[in-house]
Design a protein around this motif. Sequence first.
Motif, PDB file in Angstrom:
ATOM      1  N   GLY A  96      31.727  43.281  30.725  1.00 57.06           N
ATOM      2  CA  GLY A  96      31.669  41.861  31.031  1.00 57.06           C
ATOM      3  C   GLY A  96      32.096  40.988  29.865  1.00 57.06           C
ATOM      4  O   GLY A  96      32.393  39.808  30.049  1.00 57.06           O
ATOM      5  N   ASN A 102      37.532  37.910  35.972  1.00 57.02           N
ATOM      6  CA  ASN A 102      36.711  38.935  36.616  1.00 57.02           C
ATOM      7  C   ASN A 102      37.500  40.162  37.064  1.00 57.02           C
ATOM      8  O   ASN A 102      37.018  41.291  36.888  1.00 57.02           O
ATOM      9  CB  ASN A 102      35.948  38.344  37.797  1.00 57.02           C
ATOM     10  CG  ASN A 102      34.849  37.402  37.363  1.00 57.02           C
ATOM     11  OD1 ASN A 102      34.730  36.307  37.879  1.00 57.02           O
ATOM     12  ND2 ASN A 102      34.033  37.805  36.387  1.00 57.02           N
ATOM     13  N   GLN A 105      37.831  42.533  34.245  1.00 55.51           N
ATOM     14  CA  GLN A 105      36.547  43.167  33.928  1.00 55.51           C
ATOM     15  C   GLN A 105      36.154  44.173  35.003  1.00 55.51           C
ATOM     16  O   GLN A 105      35.571  45.223  34.687  1.00 55.51           O
ATOM     17  CB  GLN A 105      35.482  42.075  33.774  1.00 55.51           C
ATOM     18  CG  GLN A 105      35.748  41.170  32.584  1.00 55.51           C
ATOM     19  CD  GLN A 105      34.913  39.912  32.596  1.00 55.51           C
ATOM     20  OE1 GLN A 105      34.262  39.583  33.588  1.00 55.51           O
ATOM     21  NE2 GLN A 105      34.933  39.179  31.488  1.00 55.51           N
ATOM     22  N   THR A 127      29.076  42.830  35.653  1.00 53.90           N
ATOM     23  CA  THR A 127      30.042  42.083  34.842  1.00 53.90           C
ATOM     24  C   THR A 127      30.003  40.586  35.124  1.00 53.90           C
ATOM     25  O   THR A 127      30.461  39.789  34.303  1.00 53.90           O
ATOM     26  CB  THR A 127      31.487  42.577  35.100  1.00 53.90           C
ATOM     27  OG1 THR A 127      31.850  42.309  36.468  1.00 53.90           O
ATOM     28  CG2 THR A 127      31.622  44.059  34.822  1.00 53.90           C
TER      29      THR A 127
END
Length: 235
Positions: A96, A102, A105, A127
């Motif tokens: 994270g 996102n 990640q 995350t």
Amino acid sequence: MSRKDAQRASCFALSWTDFWSGSSLDDKLLCLHGSPVFPYTHAMVRKFFKKYLPSHETIRQNRFVGLFGEKLHHHNLWHLHRRSVAGGVAVGLFTGLIPGSNPIQFFFAALFAIIFKVNLPVAVVTTLYSNPFTILPIYMAAYAIGAFFTGNGNENMPQTELHLMDKSISEWAPALMDWVVSLGKPLLLGMFLLALLLSLAGYLLVRGGWRLYTIHEWRKRAKRRAAIKRTDHME
């Protein structure tokens, strides 16, 4: 009565203090891993996680996670037990803090989950603690840690502007990378150290919390059984 049966029976009568200070290691292991409570407790914990975690299909259909193809079929990536969940939390906390949006990640969470054979949905969901609302305080803490270890502990974080709220997700990664690079070595080192610290703390907290919950449920069941036996004797 066998020795193991006698040990299991003695577990029900132990207080918290006696359990942790007076029991031998063998007795602790038997109390914590005995068969009377674990199937029931594990089922309760699995039910809790399944209620909030995305389904297998949802995870597999994510285009960044789906890149791993057949590697996603390993059973350990989907099992919900103490080690896999704790490992998934550790992986999610670490990845994270990888700079980017996102999806980036998610990709690294899936990669690390496959490498360490831990729960994939838990890793991916964890995350999300790193987001536009939390990124600034997290990175400020990372910069302070990095500045301490690079000998710049007395310096304040440079006032470099970072605007993510007015950007689309596709614009996050370049904006965030430019911001990270502008802050230099203290932030990069601090992010790595903070990621290690968070992942270790998360792993230990989940393992410890799961164990304490198991003991708590065991003692509750023991009290219920004792109450039923007393009622039966009175009748």
